[in-house]
Design a protein around this motif. Structure first.
Motif, PDB file in Angstrom:
ATOM      1  N   GLY A 465      -2.248 -20.843  14.574  1.00  0.00           N
ATOM      2  CA  GLY A 465      -3.190 -20.929  13.474  1.00  0.00           C
ATOM      3  C   GLY A 465      -3.439 -22.315  12.930  1.00  0.00           C
ATOM      4  N   LYS A 466      -2.869 -23.318  13.553  1.00  0.00           N
ATOM      5  CA  LYS A 466      -3.036 -24.682  13.051  1.00  0.00           C
ATOM      6  C   LYS A 466      -4.283 -25.358  13.622  1.00  0.00           C
ATOM      7  CE  LYS A 466       0.954 -24.654  10.824  1.00  0.00           C
ATOM      8  NZ  LYS A 466       1.118 -24.856   9.373  1.00  0.00           N
ATOM      9  N   VAL A 467      -4.567 -25.089  14.891  1.00  0.00           N
ATOM     10  CA  VAL A 467      -5.695 -25.724  15.567  1.00  0.00           C
ATOM     11  C   VAL A 467      -6.492 -24.658  16.313  1.00  0.00           C
ATOM     12  CG1 VAL A 467      -4.551 -27.967  15.786  1.00  0.00           C
ATOM     13  CG2 VAL A 467      -4.271 -26.262  17.585  1.00  0.00           C
ATOM     14  N   SER A 468      -7.648 -25.047  16.828  1.00  0.00           N
ATOM     15  CA  SER A 468      -8.552 -24.073  17.441  1.00  0.00           C
ATOM     16  C   SER A 468      -8.095 -23.613  18.820  1.00  0.00           C
ATOM     17  CB  SER A 468      -9.957 -24.667  17.547  1.00  0.00           C
ATOM     18  OG  SER A 468      -9.962 -25.835  18.372  1.00  0.00           O
ATOM     19  N   ILE A 469      -7.286 -24.415  19.510  1.00  0.00           N
ATOM     20  CA  ILE A 469      -6.803 -24.039  20.840  1.00  0.00           C
ATOM     21  C   ILE A 469      -5.476 -23.309  20.678  1.00  0.00           C
ATOM     22  CG2 ILE A 469      -6.136 -24.855  23.130  1.00  0.00           C
ATOM     23  CD1 ILE A 469      -7.854 -27.332  22.660  1.00  0.00           C
ATOM     24  N   PRO A 470      -5.358 -22.071  21.166  1.00  0.00           N
ATOM     25  CA  PRO A 470      -4.127 -21.296  20.969  1.00  0.00           C
ATOM     26  C   PRO A 470      -2.919 -21.977  21.618  1.00  0.00           C
ATOM     27  CG  PRO A 470      -5.916 -19.869  21.684  1.00  0.00           C
ATOM     28  CD  PRO A 470      -6.401 -21.281  21.839  1.00  0.00           C
ATOM     29  N   SER A 471      -1.753 -21.745  21.008  1.00  0.00           N
ATOM     30  CA  SER A 471      -0.497 -22.266  21.541  1.00  0.00           C
ATOM     31  C   SER A 471      -0.248 -21.748  22.944  1.00  0.00           C
ATOM     32  CB  SER A 471       0.655 -21.846  20.619  1.00  0.00           C
ATOM     33  OG  SER A 471       1.913 -22.180  21.155  1.00  0.00           O
ATOM     34  N   HIS A 472       0.476 -22.556  23.721  1.00  0.00           N
ATOM     35  CA  HIS A 472       0.873 -22.185  25.085  1.00  0.00           C
ATOM     36  C   HIS A 472      -0.339 -22.005  26.004  1.00  0.00           C
ATOM     37  CE1 HIS A 472       3.528 -21.181  28.183  1.00  0.00           C
ATOM     38  NE2 HIS A 472       4.199 -20.175  27.662  1.00  0.00           N
ATOM     39  N   THR A 473      -1.404 -22.744  25.706  1.00  0.00           N
ATOM     40  CA  THR A 473      -2.632 -22.622  26.494  1.00  0.00           C
ATOM     41  C   THR A 473      -2.830 -23.796  27.431  1.00  0.00           C
ATOM     42  OG1 THR A 473      -3.701 -21.351  24.734  1.00  0.00           O
ATOM     43  CG2 THR A 473      -5.142 -22.358  26.386  1.00  0.00           C
ATOM     44  N   SER A 474      -2.699 -25.013  26.907  1.00  0.00           N
ATOM     45  CA  SER A 474      -3.029 -26.183  27.717  1.00  0.00           C
ATOM     46  C   SER A 474      -2.496 -27.446  27.070  1.00  0.00           C
ATOM     47  CB  SER A 474      -4.555 -26.312  27.864  1.00  0.00           C
ATOM     48  OG  SER A 474      -5.146 -26.559  26.585  1.00  0.00           O
ATOM     49  N   ARG A 475      -2.482 -28.511  27.827  1.00  0.00           N
ATOM     50  CA  ARG A 475      -2.134 -29.828  27.309  1.00  0.00           C
ATOM     51  C   ARG A 475      -3.087 -30.220  26.179  1.00  0.00           C
ATOM     52  NH1 ARG A 475       1.818 -33.725  27.693  1.00  0.00           N
ATOM     53  NH2 ARG A 475       1.934 -33.515  29.948  1.00  0.00           N
ATOM     54  N   GLU A 476      -4.364 -29.887  26.324  1.00  0.00           N
ATOM     55  CA  GLU A 476      -5.347 -30.253  25.305  1.00  0.00           C
ATOM     56  C   GLU A 476      -5.005 -29.622  23.952  1.00  0.00           C
ATOM     57  OE1 GLU A 476      -6.669 -31.392  29.050  1.00  0.00           O
ATOM     58  OE2 GLU A 476      -6.090 -29.364  28.434  1.00  0.00           O
ATOM     59  N   GLY A 477      -4.488 -28.380  23.995  1.00  0.00           N
ATOM     60  CA  GLY A 477      -4.072 -27.752  22.756  1.00  0.00           C
ATOM     61  C   GLY A 477      -2.914 -28.482  22.108  1.00  0.00           C
ATOM     62  N   ALA A 478      -1.950 -28.918  22.927  1.00  0.00           N
ATOM     63  CA  ALA A 478      -0.809 -29.664  22.397  1.00  0.00           C
ATOM     64  C   ALA A 478      -1.265 -31.000  21.812  1.00  0.00           C
ATOM     65  CB  ALA A 478       0.221 -29.883  23.495  1.00  0.00           C
ATOM     66  N   VAL A 479      -2.231 -31.645  22.457  1.00  0.00           N
ATOM     67  CA  VAL A 479      -2.775 -32.899  21.928  1.00  0.00           C
ATOM     68  C   VAL A 479      -3.455 -32.644  20.587  1.00  0.00           C
ATOM     69  CG1 VAL A 479      -4.524 -34.680  22.291  1.00  0.00           C
ATOM     70  CG2 VAL A 479      -3.052 -33.990  24.186  1.00  0.00           C
ATOM     71  N   GLN A 480      -4.227 -31.557  20.514  1.00  0.00           N
ATOM     72  CA  GLN A 480      -4.919 -31.227  19.268  1.00  0.00           C
ATOM     73  C   GLN A 480      -3.918 -30.964  18.144  1.00  0.00           C
ATOM     74  OE1 GLN A 480      -7.178 -27.492  19.028  1.00  0.00           O
ATOM     75  NE2 GLN A 480      -8.922 -28.660  18.263  1.00  0.00           N
ATOM     76  N   TYR A 481      -2.835 -30.249  18.463  1.00  0.00           N
ATOM     77  CA  TYR A 481      -1.810 -30.008  17.441  1.00  0.00           C
ATOM     78  C   TYR A 481      -1.100 -31.307  17.063  1.00  0.00           C
ATOM     79  CZ  TYR A 481       2.458 -28.772  15.101  1.00  0.00           C
ATOM     80  OH  TYR A 481       3.474 -28.733  14.186  1.00  0.00           O
ATOM     81  N   THR A 482      -0.800 -32.148  18.035  1.00  0.00           N
ATOM     82  CA  THR A 482      -0.181 -33.439  17.763  1.00  0.00           C
ATOM     83  C   THR A 482      -1.010 -34.228  16.758  1.00  0.00           C
ATOM     84  OG1 THR A 482       0.884 -33.568  19.939  1.00  0.00           O
ATOM     85  CG2 THR A 482       0.447 -35.653  18.817  1.00  0.00           C
ATOM     86  N   ASP A 483      -2.312 -34.247  16.966  1.00  0.00           N
ATOM     87  CA  ASP A 483      -3.228 -34.958  16.070  1.00  0.00           C
ATOM     88  C   ASP A 483      -3.245 -34.309  14.689  1.00  0.00           C
ATOM     89  OD1 ASP A 483      -5.593 -37.017  16.037  1.00  0.00           O
ATOM     90  OD2 ASP A 483      -6.422 -35.176  15.161  1.00  0.00           O
ATOM     91  N   TYR A 484      -3.279 -32.985  14.663  1.00  0.00           N
ATOM     92  CA  TYR A 484      -3.273 -32.257  13.388  1.00  0.00           C
ATOM     93  C   TYR A 484      -2.021 -32.585  12.579  1.00  0.00           C
ATOM     94  CZ  TYR A 484      -2.339 -28.318  10.255  1.00  0.00           C
ATOM     95  OH  TYR A 484      -2.012 -27.546   9.165  1.00  0.00           O
ATOM     96  N   ALA A 485      -0.860 -32.566  13.229  1.00  0.00           N
ATOM     97  CA  ALA A 485       0.397 -32.841  12.535  1.00  0.00           C
ATOM     98  C   ALA A 485       0.418 -34.257  11.968  1.00  0.00           C
ATOM     99  CB  ALA A 485       1.569 -32.623  13.489  1.00  0.00           C
ATOM    100  N   ILE A 486      -0.167 -35.194  12.694  1.00  0.00           N
ATOM    101  CA  ILE A 486      -0.263 -36.570  12.186  1.00  0.00           C
ATOM    102  C   ILE A 486      -1.106 -36.602  10.921  1.00  0.00           C
ATOM    103  CG2 ILE A 486      -1.266 -38.840  12.662  1.00  0.00           C
ATOM    104  CD1 ILE A 486      -0.322 -38.471  15.572  1.00  0.00           C
ATOM    105  N   GLY A 487      -2.197 -35.838  10.919  1.00  0.00           N
ATOM    106  CA  GLY A 487      -3.047 -35.768   9.730  1.00  0.00           C
ATOM    107  C   GLY A 487      -2.298 -35.231   8.521  1.00  0.00           C
ATOM    108  N   GLN A 488      -1.502 -34.172   8.728  1.00  0.00           N
ATOM    109  CA  GLN A 488      -0.725 -33.609   7.627  1.00  0.00           C
ATOM    110  C   GLN A 488       0.336 -34.599   7.143  1.00  0.00           C
ATOM    111  OE1 GLN A 488      -1.601 -30.513   6.259  1.00  0.00           O
ATOM    112  NE2 GLN A 488      -3.299 -31.003   7.620  1.00  0.00           N
ATOM    113  N   PHE A 489       0.951 -35.293   8.081  1.00  0.00           N
ATOM    114  CA  PHE A 489       1.956 -36.299   7.745  1.00  0.00           C
ATOM    115  C   PHE A 489       1.357 -37.399   6.870  1.00  0.00           C
ATOM    116  CE2 PHE A 489       3.853 -40.395   9.468  1.00  0.00           C
ATOM    117  CZ  PHE A 489       4.945 -40.395   8.617  1.00  0.00           C
TER     118      PHE A 489
END
Length: 650
Positions: A465-489
């Protein structure tokens, strides 16, 4: 056609089966890689021929002990239940290992596009992380069941074909047994002494090299050759000449050498008033420059990093030194060229080295290494703990004693909201960083933090629920979450009283993938580096070619620090800076300058290439003696200093 009665029928049958299956695996990997490998018909023939030699060696190693057993087994015991049970169990076990290794080769190729190497050896040592990673990435029960079922089926087919009966009901004279077993041992010995894994690496096409190898053979080679002595395998100059060249390359208008001869220890002077902010360096797992829109990505998966890059000092032409996290850590702490074999982070006698921790420690900073997983992995805690950093990680190996003088603090369960095989999610590690920064600020202590994230790593799982690409889907999803977490930080950090006086660096440890058709794929070492919130600095881009080694010499130059240095990095903004970068694999050492690359390899090899700007493709060129001297100076002196203790604190 039934096997001819012979005591060695099972050995011969297993050898034939292994050669058949390993050839099928090689052909399958060849088909997988073919669309991007640009292999000629001659390349393919070479792959199959060399592969057969390596496979033959593996088959012999598998069977040599059994062959000796057959030589010594008395004829009267040949039909006994003991021999039948021993042979059947041994055949099943060897076949199980073989099939499992073939499965593992496909998963390893999918991740690294390579046969087993030092990474596979490392993974064998860290079973918790690896087994959980596999379990979270693949349907492990089905795979184990499939391996067992395949082994059972092949064993049944071998029995059905009469292989075991031919062995148990035979009479093989001692003279013939001596010939067969003696021949098996002779072939094994010849392989050990004459067939090196480096034989597969004589071609220029990396896919050709990897496909020629046998996974098990490569694994054994990697296990027994973790470190490659530079002075044994690589081209050298006289040490005095190498250090003279290196000192010339590092000399700048504001530096003065403090020791003569075989040393790079020097004083960097600045006449302006020094600025001493806090520094938090976020090292992002497997983060290629190509993930960012600034570098051409069209998927818009890094909106936060693309946004802050416009507000920061952005290095647009920086290169990672290697292909693994520990290699990036080596570069970002020691600022030293990568020596062949393992990273210094994983080697013995790596305590008390001169590093960024030394410089910040001398300036009165508290230093902490944050890692989302267990820092026991890859020897991280031992390295950082013995080089001045406190440790904050996710303790798992409770029986392993900490053997370093600094403090270790554990992520409490209450602070962990999500974790996978590698550790806690990025949001959780940033919460820990914020908490410790609050404590240090309240105590009036400046701080330097090294933060290592893990979310951008297979199995690519993260909170839902953090980013638009579901977890355990692809590297792109992990990159999107990585970026999101940086934004929250950053949102939380900006509310802190210490934020205005804190620089935050975002840099990759290495790229997501470095495989390609060239021996070293230059473009796949290109990483972003964002230096955010620098006091009194306007946003700008630095387009000059540089290395991870250069981040802190450049930053300390911006901050007007005077300090002693044993670092190989240079201030990129200095007028006398010469653009260059060091890039490497475990064996190949690259020295890169704009448009050209020198590669040093084992067996005293050196080759010059022209690098095409648009594609990064390499074209062989006549030897560039000037470039060769620079490459040797960097790598030879780095190896010598570590080996002889010249990297110790001074």
């Amino acid at each position: 056609m039934k096997p001819t009665p012979n005591r060695y029928a099972v050995q011969f049958g297993f050898t034939a089966l292994y050669l058949l299956l390993s050839t099928i695996v090689r052909v399958a990997l060849l088909c997988w890689a073919f669309p991007v490998a640009t292999l000629s018909f001659g390349n393919i023939l070479s792959i199959l021929a060399k592969g057969l030699v390596f496979d033959s060696g593996v088959a012999v190693f598998f069977t040599v002990a059994y062959s000796i057993y057959l030589l010594l087994l008395p004829q009267r015991l040949n039909k006994t239940w003991f021999n039948k049970a021993f042979t059947g169990f041994g055949f099943f076990l060897a076949l199980l290992i073989m099939i499992f290794s073939f499965f593992a080769e496909f998963t390893f190729w999918g991740e690294y596009e390579a046969r087993f190497d030092f990474i596979a050896v490392d993974y064998l040592l860290y079973t918790y992380e690896v087994i959980n990673n596999i379990n979270q990435s693949y349907p492990l029960p089905l795979l184990i069941g499939g391996v067992l079922a395949g082994t059972a089926l092949l064993t049944w087919l071998a029995a059905r074909a009469g292989m075991f009966r031919a062995s148990f009901q035979s009479y093989t004279p001692l003279r013939m047994r001596l010939v067969i077993t003696g021949g098996t041992i002779a072939i094994a010995v010849l392989h050990l002494y004459l067939v090196s894994n480096t034989w597969a690496e004589t071609g220029k096409n990396r896919y050709q090299q990897e496909l020629s190898k046998a996974g098990i053979y490569s694994f054994g080679s990697a296990y027994f050759n973790n470190e490659l002595p530079y002075d044994k395998y690589y081209i050298q100059e006289d040490d005095k000449q190498a250090f003279a060249e290196m000192r010339s390359l590092l000399q700048s208008g504001n530096s003065k050498y403090l020791e003569p001869g075989s040393s790079i220890y020097r004083h960097i002077a600045d006449t302006a008033a020094a600025v001493k902010p806090n520094v938090i360096m976020v090292t992002i797992e497997s983060f290629s420059a190509t993930f960012m829109e600034r570098f051409g990505n069209k998927e818009r998966i890094t909106p936060v990093l693309d946004s802050i890059a416009k507000e920061s000092i952005l290095f647009t032409n920086m290169y990672a030194t290697g292909t693994r996290t520990v290699r990036g850590m080596e570069a970002l702490t020691l600022a030293v060229p990568p020596t062949p074999g393992q990273s210094i982070v994983r080697r013995k006698n790596n305590e008390g080295l001169f590093s960024l921790s030394t410089i910040f420690g001398n300036a009165g900073y508290d230093r902490t290494f944050f890692y989302g997983g267990d820092g026991y992995f890859d020897n991280m805690n031992q390295f950082f703990g013995n080089n001045g950093f406190d440790i904050y990680d996710r303790l798992r190996h409770r029986l392993v004693g900490d053997n370093f003088p600094t403090k270790r603090e554990n992520f409490p369960d209450s602070a962990v909201h999500f974790e996978n095989a590698w550790g806690v999610c990025d949001e959780d590690i940033y919460s820990a960083v914020l908490k410790k920064a609050d404590e240090k600020h309240a105590a009036g202590k400046p701080f330097f933090d090294f933060v290592m994230t893990v979310s951008n790593h297979r199995p690519f799982t993260y909170p839902e629920g953090k980013v638009s690409i579901p977890s355990h889907t692809s590297r792109e999803g992990a990159v999107q979450y990585t970026d999101y977490a940086i934004g929250q930080f950053l949102k939380q950090a900006q509310q802190k009283p210490w934020f205005k006086n804190t620089i935050i660096i975002f840099v990759a440890d290495h790229c997501a993938s470095v495989a390609g058709k060239n021996e070293i794929e230059v473009n796949k070492y290109h990483i972003p580096c964002i230096v955010y919130n620098v006091p009194n600095e306007v946003p700008r881009e630095i387009p000059t070619m540089c290395s991870q080694l250069d981040i802190y010499p450049t930053l300390l130059g911006i901050l007007n620090w005077s300090y002693n240095s044993n670092l190989y990095g240079r201030d990129v903004l200095a007028a006398d800076y010469q653009p260059r970068a060091m890039i490497s694999t475990y064996q190949l050492l690259g020295y890169l300058e704009p448009g050209k690359l020198m590669i040093l390899g084992p067996q005293h090899q050196a080759q010059t290439f022209h690098v095409k700007d648009s594609t990064g493709d390499l074209q062989s060129q006549p030897m560039d003696s000037v470039l060769l001297r620079k490459a040797i100076a960097n790598y030879q002196t780095a190896y010598t200093l570590f080996k002889n203790g010249g990297m110790r604190k001074l």
